[in-house]
Design a protein around this motif. Sequence first.
Motif, short mmCIF file in Angstrom:
data_model
loop_
_atom_site.label_atom_id
_atom_site.label_comp_id
_atom_site.label_asym_id
_atom_site.label_seq_id
_atom_site.Cartn_x
_atom_site.Cartn_y
_atom_site.Cartn_z
N VAL A 27 1.13 -1.31 0.09
CA VAL A 27 -0.11 0.22 0.07
C VAL A 27 1.15 1.48 0.17
CG1 VAL A 27 -2.08 1.03 1.14
CG2 VAL A 27 -1.63 -1.41 0.80
N LEU A 28 1.74 1.59 0.69
CA LEU A 28 2.91 2.41 0.68
C LEU A 28 3.77 2.79 -0.89
CD1 LEU A 28 4.61 1.63 4.13
CD2 LEU A 28 3.25 3.68 3.64
N ARG A 29 4.12 1.14 -1.13
CA ARG A 29 4.83 1.24 -2.31
C ARG A 29 3.66 2.33 -3.69
NH1 ARG A 29 4.71 -2.13 -6.39
NH2 ARG A 29 6.97 -2.15 -7.95
N TYR A 82 5.69 -13.39 -5.93
CA TYR A 82 5.18 -12.72 -6.19
C TYR A 82 5.53 -10.91 -5.05
CZ TYR A 82 1.80 -8.76 -7.82
OH TYR A 82 0.87 -8.03 -7.68
N LEU A 83 5.77 -11.83 -4.30
CA LEU A 83 6.55 -10.00 -3.21
C LEU A 83 8.22 -10.00 -3.84
CD1 LEU A 83 5.29 -11.50 0.63
CD2 LEU A 83 5.13 -9.64 -0.95
N LEU A 84 8.65 -10.91 -4.07
CA LEU A 84 10.04 -10.83 -4.33
C LEU A 84 9.71 -10.40 -5.69
CD1 LEU A 84 11.68 -14.93 -4.64
CD2 LEU A 84 12.69 -12.76 -3.25
N TRP A 85 8.86 -10.72 -6.67
CA TRP A 85 9.09 -9.89 -8.06
C TRP A 85 8.75 -7.97 -7.34
CZ3 TRP A 85 4.13 -7.03 -10.56
CH2 TRP A 85 4.22 -6.98 -11.46
N LEU A 86 7.35 -8.11 -6.44
CA LEU A 86 7.55 -6.34 -6.07
C LEU A 86 8.53 -5.74 -5.46
CD1 LEU A 86 4.34 -6.79 -4.85
CD2 LEU A 86 4.75 -5.90 -6.94
N GLY A 87 9.07 -6.42 -4.57
CA GLY A 87 10.42 -6.41 -4.39
C GLY A 87 12.07 -6.30 -4.71
N TYR A 88 12.25 -6.73 -5.98
CA TYR A 88 12.85 -6.13 -7.40
C TYR A 88 12.37 -5.05 -7.84
CZ TYR A 88 15.61 -6.76 -11.95
OH TYR A 88 16.35 -6.46 -12.72
N GLN A 89 11.50 -4.94 -8.18
CA GLN A 89 11.11 -3.67 -8.92
C GLN A 89 11.39 -2.47 -7.49
OE1 GLN A 89 7.05 -3.87 -9.85
NE2 GLN A 89 7.53 -4.28 -11.72
N VAL A 184 13.22 7.55 -3.99
CA VAL A 184 14.03 6.31 -4.29
C VAL A 184 14.38 5.19 -3.45
CG1 VAL A 184 16.26 6.23 -5.57
CG2 VAL A 184 14.75 7.45 -6.28
N TRP A 185 15.00 6.41 -2.24
CA TRP A 185 15.53 5.35 -1.59
C TRP A 185 14.48 4.42 0.15
CZ3 TRP A 185 20.40 3.75 -0.92
CH2 TRP A 185 20.98 4.18 -1.66
N VAL A 186 13.50 5.64 0.10
CA VAL A 186 11.68 4.64 0.67
C VAL A 186 11.76 3.20 -0.34
CG1 VAL A 186 9.24 5.03 0.92
CG2 VAL A 186 11.70 7.41 1.57
N GLU A 187 11.72 3.55 -1.79
CA GLU A 187 11.04 2.46 -2.90
C GLU A 187 12.30 0.99 -2.69
OE1 GLU A 187 10.26 1.40 -7.38
OE2 GLU A 187 10.72 3.46 -6.00
N ARG A 188 13.62 1.48 -2.16
CA ARG A 188 14.32 0.80 -1.93
C ARG A 188 14.03 -0.51 -0.61
NH1 ARG A 188 19.75 3.70 -5.29
NH2 ARG A 188 19.08 3.31 -7.13
N ILE A 189 14.03 0.65 0.19
CA ILE A 189 13.91 -0.10 1.46
C ILE A 189 12.49 -0.72 1.14
CG2 ILE A 189 13.12 0.78 3.92
CD1 ILE A 189 15.10 2.66 3.66
N LEU A 190 11.78 -0.34 1.61
CA LEU A 190 10.25 -0.96 0.16
C LEU A 190 10.73 -2.46 -0.56
CD1 LEU A 190 7.34 1.43 0.20
CD2 LEU A 190 8.10 0.31 2.06
#
Length: 204
Positions: A27-29, A82-89, A184-190
């Motif tokens: 949701v945050l992402r 699915y989480l790995l795919w979102l995390g990779y993005q 960018v950093w928020v997205e990478r942390i998520l």
Amino acid sequence: MPLTDWFSLLAICLMGAMFPGASLAVVLRNTINHSRLHGIVTGVSHALGIGLYALLSVLGLVLLLQQSPLLVKAISYAGAVYLLWLGYQGLMAKAHTGRHAAIQTHQATLLDAARDGLLIALLNPKVGLFFLALFSQFVQEGMSLTAKTMFVSTIAIVDGAWYVLVAAVLSQGKWLEWLRQHQVWVERILGVILILLALRIFLA
């Protein structure tokens, strides 16, 4: 359903919804990367998925999860992928400025946001087991249609309301300005959080 039971159900729903995890991260992402509406749609579709588990619970079908460890594993691994795919993005996020940033912000459709919320809810069989463990006290043989409706709707509405509130609060004023400045950093942390959650599923 007696009022005292409903308040107990409401309290459990609030604690379950507020507990940080993959759902909150997604949701945050979607809120930060795209828009308030994307976050709200993610939250509402997540609530629909949770509501489906609640419906299966009153129908007694959630018991199938407890009796089928292989099914639980299969669904869990699908969710982890699915989480790995979102995390990779998230890890591959890059800074964008100017016109390109506006284009990037609107790349994802509302259908994409709805898919994310629904899949995060449905590809988590632990949600079903959570219902079995905590909500079984509210599901009784011979429940009236009114009681079943209250049970399912309370769970879905509380879940959706919490994530809609999160999306609404984080998408305005100084919160959004700060998050966008560090997007960018928020997205990478998520992304890291989502990958760690996926790895925990694989290693469990």
